[in-house]
Scaffold this active site. Structure first.
Site, mmCIF file in Angstrom:
data_model
loop_
_atom_site.group_PDB
_atom_site.id
_atom_site.type_symbol
_atom_site.label_atom_id
_atom_site.label_comp_id
_atom_site.label_asym_id
_atom_site.label_seq_id
_atom_site.Cartn_x
_atom_site.Cartn_y
_atom_site.Cartn_z
ATOM 1 N N ASP A 153 0.858 -0.933 -0.201
ATOM 2 C CA ASP A 153 -0.472 0.034 0.066
ATOM 3 C C ASP A 153 0.674 1.352 0.395
ATOM 4 O O ASP A 153 1.956 0.823 0.806
ATOM 5 C CB ASP A 153 -0.321 -0.018 1.110
ATOM 6 C CG ASP A 153 -1.609 -0.837 1.291
ATOM 7 O OD1 ASP A 153 -2.155 -1.740 0.437
ATOM 8 O OD2 ASP A 153 -2.386 -1.521 2.490
ATOM 9 N N ASP A 176 -0.776 -2.773 -4.346
ATOM 10 C CA ASP A 176 -2.110 -2.697 -3.224
ATOM 11 C C ASP A 176 -2.734 -1.168 -3.374
ATOM 12 O O ASP A 176 -3.042 -1.013 -4.422
ATOM 13 C CB ASP A 176 -2.075 -3.225 -1.800
ATOM 14 C CG ASP A 176 -3.011 -4.322 -1.649
ATOM 15 O OD1 ASP A 176 -4.131 -3.831 -2.543
ATOM 16 O OD2 ASP A 176 -2.732 -4.823 -0.639
ATOM 17 N N ASP A 180 -5.741 2.610 2.198
ATOM 18 C CA ASP A 180 -6.510 1.605 2.793
ATOM 19 C C ASP A 180 -6.826 1.631 4.659
ATOM 20 O O ASP A 180 -6.006 2.122 5.298
ATOM 21 C CB ASP A 180 -6.053 0.153 2.797
ATOM 22 C CG ASP A 180 -5.685 -0.127 0.974
ATOM 23 O OD1 ASP A 180 -6.329 0.132 0.193
ATOM 24 O OD2 ASP A 180 -5.823 -1.455 0.974
ATOM 25 N N ARG A 233 -12.337 1.451 -6.816
ATOM 26 C CA ARG A 233 -12.815 1.778 -5.561
ATOM 27 C C ARG A 233 -12.113 3.358 -5.266
ATOM 28 O O ARG A 233 -11.038 3.549 -4.419
ATOM 29 C CB ARG A 233 -11.429 1.196 -4.603
ATOM 30 C CG ARG A 233 -11.503 -0.659 -5.221
ATOM 31 C CD ARG A 233 -10.424 -1.230 -4.292
ATOM 32 N NE ARG A 233 -10.715 -2.784 -4.772
ATOM 33 C CZ ARG A 233 -10.027 -4.081 -3.836
ATOM 34 N NH1 ARG A 233 -9.213 -3.766 -2.682
ATOM 35 N NH2 ARG A 233 -10.423 -4.939 -3.623
#
Length: 340
Positions: A153, A176, A180, A233
């Protein structure tokens, strides 16, 4: 095909309801948010009076990897100024490096960068913990940085971390997630960032079995972000008590917002250009909730899916939204690095 849609008052009846009234007031600009956050990061909760980062602590300027890693690991408040490009090693952490509480990490000028790794804000994962621990990481600000080419991330927020402000960054090309937020984290604002050259951009709630940690939490404000041909997303949401998604500019994305597992999402005053699915509640797993108002959709293939009711953000914090029509001008001009 052009879709221009606005929510109706019939969609907006909740126990703590949002209303269908038009948003009024002066437009928000980059200068307005330069002195502090807007949204959930401002809320007084969990022993915090908003989010102040390293205010009151020493200011250090870092130019090397060793200096940076030492500074973000220190106890107590610090303002950490990043000068130039710093490479974050992979080592045994897969490139994720822990940030301790009470830190401001801010780039100097328009070319400060972290490359090769990402920042982890949160304690180690422990599924048995289902309420905020006393030592949860809190009060962290990340601003004015290019963060790119991470092996995992770019920014990860986990394990009940709270009062986090991620603002005016340029985020790209992580393996990734870009940002997040998961495992019971709460009271977060993600604002005025540019996301590009990235696939899985924003995750809010990581897993279908995470209800014991997440239900009643994951309160996040996403505003004035530029989703510049990032793919998907924006955010993808599970369980959130409220995700307030307003005044973001979506350009050339596969989908915007997905709300699942009874997550509550208010989509407000956003501008979608060439987005296949701007907002979905029928996505994967249990249905979520979306209320939408005052959004503009241009050259989109589907309407915003709506379902249920959501809380009113103004029961938590004050804010003023820009007219959606101004978003394609205001957001690219103000989002990203070198703008504060």
């Amino acid at each position: 095909m052009v879709l221009r849609l606005a929510a109706t008052a019939a969609l907006l009846t909740a126990l703590t309801p949002v209303t269908g009234a038009a948003v009024t007031g002066a437009a928000v600009t980059g200068a307005d948010v330069a002195s502090g956050p807007v949204g959930f990061a401002t809320v007084n909760a969990l022993g915090r009076n908003g989010t102040t980062g390293g205010a009151g602590g020493p200011t250090v300027t870092v130019t090397t990897t060793a200096q940076f890693l030492d500074s973000i690991a220190r106890p107590g408040p610090y303002v950490i100024q990043v000068s130039g490009t710093i490479t974050l090693p992979t080592g045994s952490t897969d490139g994720m490096h822990d940030v301790t509480s009470d830190k401001t990490i801010v780039g100097l000028g328009g070319n400060a960068a972290l490359v090769g790794g990402g920042l982890n804000i949160g304690l180690p994962v422990n599924d048995a913990v289902t309420s905020p621990p006393a030592n949860a990481v809190h009060n962290v600000i990340i601003r004015n940085l290019s963060i790119r080419d991470a092996t995992d991330d770019l920014i990860n927020v986990q394990m009940f971390s709270h009062h986090i402000w991620i603002d005016h960054n340029d985020l790209s090309n992580g393996d990734d997630g870009a940002v997040d937020i998961k495992r019971g984290s709460d009271y977060v604002t993600v604002s005025w960032n540019r996301f590009h050259d990235h696939d899985k951009t924003l995750l809010l709630g990581h897993d279908e079995d995470a209800g014991p940690q997440d239900i009643g939490r994951l309160r996040v404000t996403y505003h004035h972000n530029y989703f510049d041909a990032s793919d998907q997303r924006h955010p993808r949401v599970r369980f959130s008590a409220l995700a307030h998604v307003y005044n973001n500019y979506y350009r050339d994305n596969s989908y915007g917002v997905a709300s699942t597992y009874d997550a509550a999402v208010l989509m407000e005053g956003n501008y979608f250009f060439s987005v296949n699915n701007p907002g979905r509640v029928d996505f994967s797993g249990d249905l979520g909730r979306i209320v939408q108002r005052d959004n503009i959709l241009v050259d989109c293939n589907h309407a915003i899916e709506t379902r249920g009711t959501v809380p009113d953000p103004r029961t938590y914090y004050p804010y003023t939204a820009d007219p959606a029509a101004s978003v394609p001008t205001v957001v690219p001009a103000g989002a990203g690095v070198g703008k504060i």
